[in-house]
Design a protein around this motif. Structure first.
Motif, PDB file in Angstrom:
ATOM      1  N   GLY A  33       0.824  -1.199   0.000  1.00 51.90           N
ATOM      2  CA  GLY A  33       0.000   0.000   0.000  1.00 51.90           C
ATOM      3  C   GLY A  33       0.862   1.255   0.000  1.00 51.90           C
ATOM      4  O   GLY A  33       2.083   1.178   0.011  1.00 51.90           O
ATOM      5  N   THR A  34       0.172   2.410  -0.016  1.00 53.35           N
ATOM      6  CA  THR A  34       0.888   3.684   0.001  1.00 53.35           C
ATOM      7  C   THR A  34       0.521   4.434   1.268  1.00 53.35           C
ATOM      8  O   THR A  34      -0.671   4.538   1.604  1.00 53.35           O
ATOM      9  N   LEU A  35       1.527   4.940   1.943  1.00 51.56           N
ATOM     10  CA  LEU A  35       1.280   5.790   3.099  1.00 51.56           C
ATOM     11  C   LEU A  35       1.732   7.199   2.735  1.00 51.56           C
ATOM     12  O   LEU A  35       2.827   7.390   2.217  1.00 51.56           O
ATOM     13  N   MET A  36       0.868   8.165   2.977  1.00 55.02           N
ATOM     14  CA  MET A  36       1.255   9.538   2.671  1.00 55.02           C
ATOM     15  C   MET A  36       0.726  10.451   3.760  1.00 55.02           C
ATOM     16  O   MET A  36      -0.377  10.257   4.269  1.00 55.02           O
ATOM     17  N   ARG A  37       1.558  11.443   4.124  1.00 54.20           N
ATOM     18  CA  ARG A  37       1.120  12.380   5.156  1.00 54.20           C
ATOM     19  C   ARG A  37       1.227  13.799   4.626  1.00 54.20           C
ATOM     20  O   ARG A  37       2.203  14.161   3.955  1.00 54.20           O
ATOM     21  N   LEU A  38       0.203  14.582   4.868  1.00 55.85           N
ATOM     22  CA  LEU A  38       0.205  15.974   4.417  1.00 55.85           C
ATOM     23  C   LEU A  38      -0.042  16.894   5.603  1.00 55.85           C
ATOM     24  O   LEU A  38      -0.818  16.556   6.498  1.00 55.85           O
ATOM     25  N   GLU A  39       0.615  18.023   5.586  1.00 46.81           N
ATOM     26  CA  GLU A  39       0.345  19.041   6.615  1.00 46.81           C
ATOM     27  C   GLU A  39       0.051  20.356   5.917  1.00 46.81           C
ATOM     28  O   GLU A  39       0.858  20.795   5.097  1.00 46.81           O
ATOM     29  N   GLY A  40      -1.094  20.931   6.209  1.00 48.12           N
ATOM     30  CA  GLY A  40      -1.485  22.169   5.533  1.00 48.12           C
ATOM     31  C   GLY A  40      -1.428  22.024   4.017  1.00 48.12           C
ATOM     32  O   GLY A  40      -1.051  22.944   3.310  1.00 48.12           O
ATOM     33  N   GLY A  41      -1.751  20.856   3.518  1.00 53.02           N
ATOM     34  CA  GLY A  41      -1.825  20.645   2.075  1.00 53.02           C
ATOM     35  C   GLY A  41      -0.512  20.192   1.440  1.00 53.02           C
ATOM     36  O   GLY A  41      -0.490  19.784   0.284  1.00 53.02           O
ATOM     37  N   LYS A  42       0.605  20.248   2.180  1.00 56.33           N
ATOM     38  CA  LYS A  42       1.917  19.858   1.608  1.00 56.33           C
ATOM     39  C   LYS A  42       2.256  18.425   2.018  1.00 56.33           C
ATOM     40  O   LYS A  42       2.087  18.072   3.191  1.00 56.33           O
ATOM     41  N   VAL A  43       2.781  17.650   1.049  1.00 56.96           N
ATOM     42  CA  VAL A  43       3.173  16.285   1.375  1.00 56.96           C
ATOM     43  C   VAL A  43       4.443  16.332   2.223  1.00 56.96           C
ATOM     44  O   VAL A  43       5.430  16.935   1.825  1.00 56.96           O
ATOM     45  N   VAL A  44       4.428  15.713   3.409  1.00 57.01           N
ATOM     46  CA  VAL A  44       5.613  15.741   4.265  1.00 57.01           C
ATOM     47  C   VAL A  44       6.232  14.349   4.399  1.00 57.01           C
ATOM     48  O   VAL A  44       7.332  14.191   4.937  1.00 57.01           O
ATOM     49  N   ARG A  45       5.508  13.321   3.932  1.00 54.89           N
ATOM     50  CA  ARG A  45       6.061  11.979   4.049  1.00 54.89           C
ATOM     51  C   ARG A  45       5.340  11.105   3.046  1.00 54.89           C
ATOM     52  O   ARG A  45       4.137  11.255   2.799  1.00 54.89           O
ATOM     53  N   ARG A  46       6.092  10.168   2.439  1.00 57.58           N
ATOM     54  CA  ARG A  46       5.433   9.254   1.519  1.00 57.58           C
ATOM     55  C   ARG A  46       6.245   7.978   1.422  1.00 57.58           C
ATOM     56  O   ARG A  46       7.453   8.025   1.238  1.00 57.58           O
ATOM     57  N   GLU A  47       5.636   6.819   1.595  1.00 56.33           N
ATOM     58  CA  GLU A  47       6.376   5.553   1.481  1.00 56.33           C
ATOM     59  C   GLU A  47       5.433   4.395   1.191  1.00 56.33           C
ATOM     60  O   GLU A  47       4.223   4.525   1.362  1.00 56.33           O
ATOM     61  N   SER A  48       6.019   3.270   0.748  1.00 57.16           N
ATOM     62  CA  SER A  48       5.231   2.054   0.568  1.00 57.16           C
ATOM     63  C   SER A  48       5.109   1.362   1.908  1.00 57.16           C
ATOM     64  O   SER A  48       6.046   1.401   2.705  1.00 57.16           O
ATOM     65  N   GLN A  49       3.988   0.697   2.110  1.00 56.52           N
ATOM     66  CA  GLN A  49       3.812   0.014   3.388  1.00 56.52           C
ATOM     67  C   GLN A  49       2.761  -1.062   3.222  1.00 56.52           C
ATOM     68  O   GLN A  49       1.834  -0.900   2.425  1.00 56.52           O
ATOM     69  N   GLY A  50       2.900  -2.152   3.982  1.00 58.29           N
ATOM     70  CA  GLY A  50       1.869  -3.188   3.945  1.00 58.29           C
ATOM     71  C   GLY A  50       0.550  -2.600   4.430  1.00 58.29           C
ATOM     72  O   GLY A  50       0.540  -1.786   5.347  1.00 58.29           O
ATOM     73  N   ALA A  51      -0.551  -2.998   3.787  1.00 54.48           N
ATOM     74  CA  ALA A  51      -1.850  -2.446   4.193  1.00 54.48           C
ATOM     75  C   ALA A  51      -2.959  -3.364   3.700  1.00 54.48           C
ATOM     76  O   ALA A  51      -2.794  -4.050   2.691  1.00 54.48           O
ATOM     77  N   PRO A  52      -4.075  -3.414   4.424  1.00 55.03           N
ATOM     78  CA  PRO A  52      -5.225  -4.163   3.910  1.00 55.03           C
ATOM     79  C   PRO A  52      -5.804  -3.444   2.697  1.00 55.03           C
ATOM     80  O   PRO A  52      -5.579  -2.233   2.534  1.00 55.03           O
ATOM     81  N   GLN A  53      -6.557  -4.173   1.871  1.00 53.82           N
ATOM     82  CA  GLN A  53      -7.167  -3.482   0.735  1.00 53.82           C
ATOM     83  C   GLN A  53      -8.182  -2.472   1.244  1.00 53.82           C
ATOM     84  O   GLN A  53      -8.937  -2.744   2.178  1.00 53.82           O
ATOM     85  N   GLY A  54      -8.165  -1.296   0.634  1.00 51.99           N
ATOM     86  CA  GLY A  54      -9.098  -0.254   1.060  1.00 51.99           C
ATOM     87  C   GLY A  54      -8.323   1.000   1.429  1.00 51.99           C
ATOM     88  O   GLY A  54      -7.162   1.148   1.054  1.00 51.99           O
ATOM     89  N   THR A  55      -8.995   1.854   2.183  1.00 50.74           N
ATOM     90  CA  THR A  55      -8.387   3.156   2.459  1.00 50.74           C
ATOM     91  C   THR A  55      -8.642   3.541   3.912  1.00 50.74           C
ATOM     92  O   THR A  55      -9.746   3.347   4.426  1.00 50.74           O
ATOM     93  N   ILE A  56      -7.582   4.040   4.548  1.00 49.91           N
ATOM     94  CA  ILE A  56      -7.738   4.560   5.911  1.00 49.91           C
ATOM     95  C   ILE A  56      -7.266   6.011   5.897  1.00 49.91           C
ATOM     96  O   ILE A  56      -6.113   6.284   5.559  1.00 49.91           O
ATOM     97  N   VAL A  57      -8.127   6.918   6.209  1.00 47.55           N
ATOM     98  CA  VAL A  57      -7.734   8.320   6.245  1.00 47.55           C
ATOM     99  C   VAL A  57      -7.819   8.793   7.692  1.00 47.55           C
ATOM    100  O   VAL A  57      -8.844   8.597   8.356  1.00 47.55           O
ATOM    101  N   THR A  58      -6.733   9.394   8.172  1.00 48.84           N
ATOM    102  CA  THR A  58      -6.711   9.922   9.537  1.00 48.84           C
ATOM    103  C   THR A  58      -6.539  11.434   9.463  1.00 48.84           C
ATOM    104  O   THR A  58      -5.654  11.922   8.766  1.00 48.84           O
TER     105      THR A  58
END
Ligand code: ADP
Ligand code: MG
Length: 569
Positions: A120-145
């Protein structure tokens, strides 16, 4: 100042203000995305009313790694591609601005994987800017925090309410999605504790029980329009005896999108006309299905306002369908009698039961078995045999299924109301000339109103003429009123007319006032023959179970209840 084009980060914050008003708006957008992605299960979590954290996890299609960044760009969507698509929107989202807006005013982390991807893809944004992005194991689907909502918009942060209030809005939103999508499983966790969940059984009644509790759910009447092209109406409505003081329980969905719509509210209230007490509102959950090219959902950024192409068709379909459910299904209020076997006995039974662990379940099943879809009793009354009168107010009668107590005044009101309505429709209201005309002296304001409303009163059967100043002569009155208090009735009708409002509504009120003054009073002794007459006339009305004010005309003590009371069961 010269005119400038606003920098992107300012523009997006302005736009975000329209979409994200409070924590519940974030949850709404994320849940809609999950539904659009074909999720079967949607789990939500919130901390401190969403002010600290909100998380929505779904098992839907996920977003391919290559598109995750794009999903957060403004006006980026996979749900439409041409302007023409706007004419027939079948998804909940389409504006492509929710994720961008949320990311602009909070810290957002997304973890997503599609079926075809190993990681899966993990991505973190702060105030609209991407601050982190990496591949990571994940179940199918989407989790938004989503964390720290409005941390960078102090003006908005100030307006957030206490955590309990915001949590209430979120819970309200989630329960409504559960009602709109009974075939999806929703789960809401609040500060670490399960606060709501639906089973996803596909039965709306199951969700109703979760949301409103067993007692209310089992009274609700099912609504379903005939399957025909055009407008489909389905859901549940409360019987006239169950009502609330505000409109808060009127819930509407159009093509399963929750909407605020005056037209739908009006159509429903029209269907309850004369069945509810004044200023009381029903509990209603309706989904209106129309072809997607018959409705414009692109009216407002929050998409909760809509426009129908043919509002009149929708109005009459809703009004007709609800009215039919009410006339077919209005039950007579039952005298509620405590169960003959007290709770403790049942409990002991279950402890002793051979399959003890299953005992509780069996008990639950038994309880739900008592709750098939609300029984649609026929509107027509069964044959009733009059027994007598008590407190000169209630008529007692025996029917095939128990004892009936009938309020003589309310019952007579219903009879007179329908008679007068029918006479008016035929334009032949029967009236009677008075041997000596009655003189009425009214206060100036009333006198002025009466002079301007003589025609409406004539339509009810009154012949009244001005007699100079504030005096009037009443020459004839509606036949049903001959023995009533004429002066008082005219005064009350004038008061009703004085309040102003729609003509039909006023005429209706005047009519009900007339009927109320003409009907036999509580406290009047009735002969057996008079009571039989009244019951026979009541049997012939269309709505024998309520008076025109919406109160019940009768209550019913079933044979079954009596048997329980006397310990025969
Ligand atoms: P919209 O829903 O109007 O298209 P959003 O900003 O809410 O706009 O989402 C942008 C896009 O991101 C969507 O069109 C969809 O392709 C993708 N997306 C967002 N949330 C999800 C999700 N939970 N599962 C799969 N795809 C999603
Ligand atoms: Mg969306």
């Amino acid at each position: 100042m010269p005119i400038i084009v606003l920098p992107d980060e300012v523009a997006i914050k302005i736009a975000a203000g329209e979409v994200v008003e409070r924590p519940a708006s974030v949850v709404k957008e994320l849940v809609e995305n999950a539904i659009d992605a074909g999720a079967k299960t949607i789990k939500m979590e919130m901390r401190q009313g969403g002010r600290q954290t909100m998380r929505v996890a779904d098992d839907g299609a996920g977003i391919p790694a290559a598109e995750v960044e794009l999903a957060f760009a403004r006006h980026s969507t996979s749900k439409l591609s041409r302007a023409a698509d706007l004419d027939h929107i079948a998804t909940l989202g389409f504006r492509g601005e929710a994720l961008a807006s949320i990311a602009a005013v909070a810290r957002v982390t997304i973890l997503t994987r599609t079926q075809g991807e190993d990681k899966g893809t993990l991505m973190r944004l702060e105030g609209g800017k991407v601050v982190r992005r990496e591949s990571q194991g994940a179940p199918q689907g989407t989790i938004v925090t989503v964390e720290n909502l409005f941390y960078n918009v102090p003006a908005r942060l100030k307006f957030l309410r206490q955590a309990v209030t915001e949590a209430g809005h979120i819970a309200d939103l989630v329960t409504h999605y559960a009602l709109a999508y009974p075939h999806l499983r929703f789960q809401l966790i609040k500060d670490g504790r399960l606060s709501f969940q639906s089973t996803g059984s596909g039965e709306l009644l199951d969700v109703l029980i979760q949301v409103y509790g067993l007692e209310i759910a089992q009274q609700m009447l099912q609504v379903a329009s005939d399957q025909q092209p055009g407008v489909q109406v389905e859901g549940y409505v409360s019987p006239p005896a169950l009502h609330r003081s505000g409109r808060g329980y009127l819930t509407f969905f159009v093509n399963r999108r929750r909407v605020q719509d005056r037209l739908l509210g009006k159509a429903v209230l029209e269907a309850y006309h004369t069945l509810l007490p004044k200023d009381r509102y029903p509990l209603v959950i309706l989904n209106v299905g129309v072809d997607c090219d018959q409705v414009d959902v692109n009216v407002h950024p929050t998409k909760s306002e809509i426009r129908f192409l043919k509002p009149n068709d929708v109005f009459s379909a809703v009004q007709r369908t609800v009215r039919r459910a009410l006339t077919e299904g209005t039950p007579i209020p039952m005298v509620s009698v405590p169960r003959a076997r007290p709770e403790t006995t049942r409990f002991r039974d279950f402890e002793r039961g051979p399959k003890s662990p299953g005992g509780q379940l069996a008990l639950e099943l038994q309880r739900t078995a008592d709750l098939p879809a609300p029984q649609a009793l026929p509107t027509k009354l069964p044959m009733l045999r009059v027994l007598g009168q008590i407190w000169q107010t209630y008529i007692t009668a025996e029917g095939p299924d128990g004892l009936y107590l009938i309020d003589q005044h309310a019952a007579h009101e219903r009879v007179l109301y329908e008679r007068l309505k029918a006479e008016r429709a035929r334009r032949e209201v029967s009236n009677q000339q008075l041997l000596t005309p009655l003189t009425l002296d009214l206060p100036p304001r009333q006198a002025a109103i009466l002079s301007s409303r003589l025609e409406e009163l004539a339509e009810l059967g009154f012949e009244i003429e001005p007699f100079g100043g504030e005096t009037f002569l009443v020459r004839a009155v509606p036949a049903m009123l001959v023995e009533g208090d004429i002066a008082q009735t005219v005064a009350d009708i004038v008061d009703e007319l004085a309040e102003g409002g729609q003509v039909e509504a006023l005429e209706e009120k005047a009519l009900i006032t007339l009927v109320c003054h003409s009907a036999v009073r509580a406290g009047k002794v009735l002969a057996l023959e008079e009571m039989r007459d009244l019951i026979r006339q009541l049997e012939e009305t269309d709505q024998p179970r309520t008076c025109p004010h919406g109160r019940p005309t009768m209550i019913h003590l079933s044979a079954d209840n009596l048997a329980r009371q006397f310990g025969r069961r």
